[in-house]
Write a protein that holds these residues in place. Structure first.
Motif, PDB file in Angstrom:
ATOM      1  N   VAL A  54      -2.395  -2.946  -5.635  1.00 10.49           N
ATOM      2  CA  VAL A  54      -2.139  -3.433  -4.269  1.00 10.49           C
ATOM      3  C   VAL A  54      -2.594  -4.883  -4.159  1.00 10.49           C
ATOM      4  O   VAL A  54      -1.871  -5.742  -3.634  1.00 10.49           O
ATOM      5  CB  VAL A  54      -2.862  -2.555  -3.212  1.00 10.49           C
ATOM      6  CG1 VAL A  54      -2.848  -3.230  -1.842  1.00 10.49           C
ATOM      7  CG2 VAL A  54      -2.221  -1.184  -3.125  1.00 10.49           C
ATOM      8  N   GLU A  65       0.831  -1.204   0.000  1.00 13.49           N
ATOM      9  CA  GLU A  65       0.000   0.000   0.000  1.00 13.49           C
ATOM     10  C   GLU A  65       0.866   1.256   0.000  1.00 13.49           C
ATOM     11  O   GLU A  65       0.586   2.209  -0.736  1.00 13.49           O
ATOM     12  CB  GLU A  65      -0.954  -0.009   1.198  1.00 13.49           C
ATOM     13  CG  GLU A  65      -2.070  -1.029   1.051  1.00 13.49           C
ATOM     14  CD  GLU A  65      -2.893  -1.214   2.312  1.00 13.49           C
ATOM     15  OE1 GLU A  65      -2.433  -0.800   3.407  1.00 13.49           O
ATOM     16  OE2 GLU A  65      -3.990  -1.775   2.208  1.00 13.49           O
ATOM     17  N   GLN A 114      -5.791   0.362  -6.275  1.00 12.57           N
ATOM     18  CA  GLN A 114      -6.316  -0.740  -5.466  1.00 12.57           C
ATOM     19  C   GLN A 114      -6.038  -2.084  -6.133  1.00 12.57           C
ATOM     20  O   GLN A 114      -5.651  -3.043  -5.475  1.00 12.57           O
ATOM     21  CB  GLN A 114      -7.817  -0.571  -5.214  1.00 12.57           C
ATOM     22  CG  GLN A 114      -8.403  -1.597  -4.261  1.00 12.57           C
ATOM     23  CD  GLN A 114      -7.737  -1.579  -2.890  1.00 12.57           C
ATOM     24  OE1 GLN A 114      -7.362  -0.531  -2.369  1.00 12.57           O
ATOM     25  NE2 GLN A 114      -7.579  -2.745  -2.301  1.00 12.57           N
TER      26      GLN A 114
END
Length: 112
Positions: free
Chosen positions: A42, A21, A39
Motif C-alpha cells: 500500500v 488499500e 502494508q
C-alpha cells in the motif's frame, strides 16, 4: 483555475490511498499477497501515486507558464520586479534632481 486543479489533484491522492488499500485487501483475500507484505505494498502504491501526481502538477505548471509567456501576460514575479525597478529609478531621479537643484518631487510608488 490553477488552485482548483491542485485541489482536485490532492483529492485524487486521498482517493488513491483508499483505492490502493482496497486493491491490496483484495489481493490478500485471494492469497496473492500475505498480510505482512500488504502494508508495504500500500505504501509503495501510494508513494508511486504521489510521485505521478507531483510530475503531473509540474507539467501543468510548466504548461501554464508557457501559455502566460506566449500570451505575453505579466506574472506576479514580473510585477514585483518592475515595481522594485520603478522605485529604484524614482529614487535615482530624485537624487539627480537634488544634485542639479531641481525642485520636482516624485511620489513614492503605490502598490495594489
Amino acid at each position: 483555475m490553477f488552485e482548483k486543479a491542485l485541489s482536485l489533484g490532492l483529492g485524487f491522492a486521498a482517493a488513491s490511498k483508499e483505492q490502493a488499500e482496497k486493491f491490496v485487501d483484495e489481493m490478500v483475500k485471494k492469497g496473492e499477497v500475505n498480510k505482512a507484505e500488504s502494508q508495504k505494498l500500500v505504501e509503495d502504491l501510494v508513494r508511486k501515486g504521489q510521485e505521478a501526481q507531483s510530475s503531473l502538477e509540474e507539467k501543468v505548471r510548466g504548461t501554464l507558464r508557457q501559455m502566460l509567456h506566449e500570451m505575453n501576460i505579466m506574472t506576479k514575479d514580473d510585477y514585483v520586479r518592475l515595481t522594485q525597478r520603478i522605485g529604484e529609478l524614482e529614487r535615482r531621479v530624485t537624487e539627480l534632481e537634488g544634485q542639479s537643484g531641481g525642485t520636482a518631487q516624485l511620489l513614492p510608488p503605490t502598490y495594489p
